[in-house]
Design a protein around this motif. Sequence first.
Motif, PDB file in Angstrom:
ATOM      1  N   ASP A  53      41.234  45.935  31.299  1.00  0.00           N
ATOM      2  CA  ASP A  53      39.967  45.227  31.531  1.00  0.00           C
ATOM      3  C   ASP A  53      40.065  44.413  32.827  1.00  0.00           C
ATOM      4  N   PRO A  54      38.978  44.299  33.583  1.00  0.00           N
ATOM      5  CA  PRO A  54      39.004  43.447  34.778  1.00  0.00           C
ATOM      6  C   PRO A  54      38.902  41.971  34.393  1.00  0.00           C
ATOM      7  N   VAL A  55      39.576  41.118  35.168  1.00  0.00           N
ATOM      8  CA  VAL A  55      39.536  39.683  34.916  1.00  0.00           C
ATOM      9  C   VAL A  55      38.709  39.024  36.021  1.00  0.00           C
ATOM     10  N   GLY A  56      37.535  38.526  35.665  1.00  0.00           N
ATOM     11  CA  GLY A  56      36.669  37.887  36.658  1.00  0.00           C
ATOM     12  C   GLY A  56      36.827  36.381  36.706  1.00  0.00           C
ATOM     13  N   THR A  57      37.242  35.801  35.579  1.00  0.00           N
ATOM     14  CA  THR A  57      37.461  34.349  35.507  1.00  0.00           C
ATOM     15  C   THR A  57      38.775  34.070  34.790  1.00  0.00           C
ATOM     16  N   TRP A  58      39.586  33.199  35.386  1.00  0.00           N
ATOM     17  CA  TRP A  58      40.834  32.735  34.751  1.00  0.00           C
ATOM     18  C   TRP A  58      40.673  31.238  34.570  1.00  0.00           C
ATOM     19  N   LYS A  59      40.524  30.826  33.316  1.00  0.00           N
ATOM     20  CA  LYS A  59      40.203  29.411  33.076  1.00  0.00           C
ATOM     21  C   LYS A  59      41.444  28.520  33.150  1.00  0.00           C
ATOM     22  N   ASP A  60      41.205  27.365  33.699  1.00  0.00           N
ATOM     23  CA  ASP A  60      42.223  26.337  33.907  1.00  0.00           C
ATOM     24  C   ASP A  60      42.496  25.627  32.581  1.00  0.00           C
ATOM     25  N   LYS A  61      43.762  25.496  32.223  1.00  0.00           N
ATOM     26  CA  LYS A  61      44.152  24.809  30.980  1.00  0.00           C
ATOM     27  C   LYS A  61      44.557  23.357  31.221  1.00  0.00           C
ATOM     28  N   SER A  62      44.415  22.882  32.461  1.00  0.00           N
ATOM     29  CA  SER A  62      44.865  21.513  32.757  1.00  0.00           C
ATOM     30  C   SER A  62      43.914  20.456  32.211  1.00  0.00           C
ATOM     31  N   GLY A  63      42.696  20.887  31.883  1.00  0.00           N
ATOM     32  CA  GLY A  63      41.685  19.912  31.483  1.00  0.00           C
ATOM     33  C   GLY A  63      40.812  19.475  32.634  1.00  0.00           C
ATOM     34  N   ASN A  64      41.099  20.009  33.837  1.00  0.00           N
ATOM     35  CA  ASN A  64      40.329  19.631  35.030  1.00  0.00           C
ATOM     36  C   ASN A  64      39.240  20.636  35.390  1.00  0.00           C
ATOM     37  N   ALA A  65      39.095  21.656  34.573  1.00  0.00           N
ATOM     38  CA  ALA A  65      38.034  22.652  34.756  1.00  0.00           C
ATOM     39  C   ALA A  65      38.077  23.315  36.135  1.00  0.00           C
ATOM     40  N   ARG A  66      39.272  23.543  36.649  1.00  0.00           N
ATOM     41  CA  ARG A  66      39.400  24.248  37.927  1.00  0.00           C
ATOM     42  C   ARG A  66      39.553  25.749  37.647  1.00  0.00           C
ATOM     43  N   HIS A  67      38.521  26.311  37.059  1.00  0.00           N
ATOM     44  CA  HIS A  67      38.559  27.724  36.701  1.00  0.00           C
ATOM     45  C   HIS A  67      38.461  28.571  37.964  1.00  0.00           C
ATOM     46  N   VAL A  68      39.331  29.550  38.092  1.00  0.00           N
ATOM     47  CA  VAL A  68      39.315  30.385  39.294  1.00  0.00           C
ATOM     48  C   VAL A  68      38.566  31.684  38.987  1.00  0.00           C
ATOM     49  N   THR A  69      37.859  32.190  39.984  1.00  0.00           N
ATOM     50  CA  THR A  69      37.039  33.377  39.784  1.00  0.00           C
ATOM     51  C   THR A  69      37.231  34.361  40.940  1.00  0.00           C
ATOM     52  N   ALA A  70      36.948  35.632  40.677  1.00  0.00           N
ATOM     53  CA  ALA A  70      36.899  36.632  41.740  1.00  0.00           C
ATOM     54  C   ALA A  70      35.539  36.508  42.424  1.00  0.00           C
ATOM     55  N   SER A  71      35.513  36.714  43.744  1.00  0.00           N
ATOM     56  CA  SER A  71      34.249  36.529  44.460  1.00  0.00           C
ATOM     57  C   SER A  71      33.404  37.800  44.530  1.00  0.00           C
ATOM     58  N   SER A  72      33.929  38.908  44.027  1.00  0.00           N
ATOM     59  CA  SER A  72      33.097  40.105  43.835  1.00  0.00           C
ATOM     60  C   SER A  72      33.687  40.891  42.672  1.00  0.00           C
ATOM     61  N   ASP A  73      32.897  41.767  42.087  1.00  0.00           N
ATOM     62  CA  ASP A  73      33.430  42.581  40.988  1.00  0.00           C
ATOM     63  C   ASP A  73      34.600  43.443  41.462  1.00  0.00           C
ATOM     64  N   SER A  74      34.543  43.861  42.723  1.00  0.00           N
ATOM     65  CA  SER A  74      35.603  44.730  43.242  1.00  0.00           C
ATOM     66  C   SER A  74      36.938  44.000  43.365  1.00  0.00           C
ATOM     67  N   LYS A  75      36.901  42.661  43.399  1.00  0.00           N
ATOM     68  CA  LYS A  75      38.134  41.886  43.589  1.00  0.00           C
ATOM     69  C   LYS A  75      38.795  41.489  42.277  1.00  0.00           C
ATOM     70  N   ARG A  76      38.196  41.856  41.161  1.00  0.00           N
ATOM     71  CA  ARG A  76      38.762  41.405  39.892  1.00  0.00           C
ATOM     72  C   ARG A  76      40.124  42.064  39.629  1.00  0.00           C
ATOM     73  N   PRO A  77      41.151  41.253  39.416  1.00  0.00           N
ATOM     74  CA  PRO A  77      42.443  41.818  39.028  1.00  0.00           C
ATOM     75  C   PRO A  77      42.368  42.402  37.619  1.00  0.00           C
ATOM     76  N   THR A  78      43.481  42.942  37.148  1.00  0.00           N
ATOM     77  CA  THR A  78      43.486  43.727  35.908  1.00  0.00           C
ATOM     78  C   THR A  78      44.337  43.066  34.827  1.00  0.00           C
ATOM     79  N   TYR A  79      43.772  42.978  33.647  1.00  0.00           N
ATOM     80  CA  TYR A  79      44.481  42.451  32.476  1.00  0.00           C
ATOM     81  C   TYR A  79      45.459  43.503  31.970  1.00  0.00           C
ATOM     82  N   LYS A  80      46.705  43.106  31.787  1.00  0.00           N
ATOM     83  CA  LYS A  80      47.710  44.041  31.289  1.00  0.00           C
ATOM     84  C   LYS A  80      48.318  43.470  30.011  1.00  0.00           C
ATOM     85  N   VAL A  81      48.374  44.284  28.998  1.00  0.00           N
ATOM     86  CA  VAL A  81      48.804  43.839  27.670  1.00  0.00           C
ATOM     87  C   VAL A  81      50.318  44.004  27.507  1.00  0.00           C
TER      88      VAL A  81
END
Lengths: 257, 141
Positions: free
Chosen positions: A49-77
Amino acid sequence: MGQLLKLYGGGFSPLSLAPALWLDASDGSTLYQERTGASATTLVTSDADPVGTWKDKSGNARHVTASSDSKRPTYKVSTHNGRSSIYFDGVNDNFIITSSILSGLSAYSIFMVRQWEVPGAAAAIFAGGNNIFEYVTVSAGSITGRRSYISGGNYGSTATLSLSSSVVSLIYDGTKSNNATRLLRRTNGTQDTLSFTGTIPATSDTHTSITIGSLTDTVSWFKGYILEIVVLTSKATTDNISQMERYLGNKWGISVS
Amino acid sequence: MGDQRIMTDYLFRVLLIVPSARKDGLDAFIADEFDDAEWLIVELSPTGTAPATHYATCFACTMEQSSRWAERLSTDGGVSLPPEFSYYNADQRIQFITAARPALKANTGVIVYVCRNDGEWFDVEAILAGETIKRVGEVLP
């Protein structure tokens, strides 16, 4: 029992160090397919699955996102110690966030678990402007330079770079008097020998965004797996460094000395 | 019991290498059909120096998205899609696009590689080497 827990990092949480940013690829509840940050709703569920958002667990809500669908990295199980990871293709995968958390600081610390594959060209994993950890240059299919920057043109280099999954730490302290004490880099709990170019400054460069998986949003793409990143906007103490490295090593099945 | 994992919807991994002259057209297509962000950002040239002669992007896509891409590329490239294409499974679609690659390249200069996103990926560096094209430059911080 308490000593054993301490020895292997048991009971320790990065939250105890008040991180500015904490990204954990093993926590599927923080990985979303959409690029919408805090409002993302579709969790990754399947390998590839593509990963478009990786949420920050620090509590500071610095969630990182891909800036296009083509840039989404891949989730590996179940790729590393039974845990999931995020794979970056080395062509155009990355995350970005508007943030200046490393700007103008006299100290900061970055802890990362990653596994490089040899990229086709120069590549960076984590960059806040010229605050870069790690950057490699490539020639004829081989990695030729391995650098960690605090400001443009001023960096420390290691002679080698492990392509195995590793716990790497960058400790910057601009209050110290020389390059060797201002910038420390560690791999799997052991301090690396750095050779320096230029002068590691007393204050870190300013920046307005952070990219993960590239140098900027358009160049120098990382190829490989990113498992976890923890950023502190202070110098970690010796005890904290040890705790963090053992925690990460134990979690990801990496031997940390 | 077997493997109970759910298969991803993103069955295809696509590498597109596009001549400069066709970049704007495909950017507009992407903006209309998929995403208003720029996809073709990786600069390429035969010598590895500017100016870029080609642009690349690499992405994952679903069955439905693969139909839109196949339709666009076949229309541009003068390669007719078989009437039953919409009934093809993922592997059949990959087989068709792979077979059409030489004609697409000859007619448009567009180079398309497709593989299973949930399987072994193509080797981008080997593809670039085979197409005798390189990434442009290296940016030193």
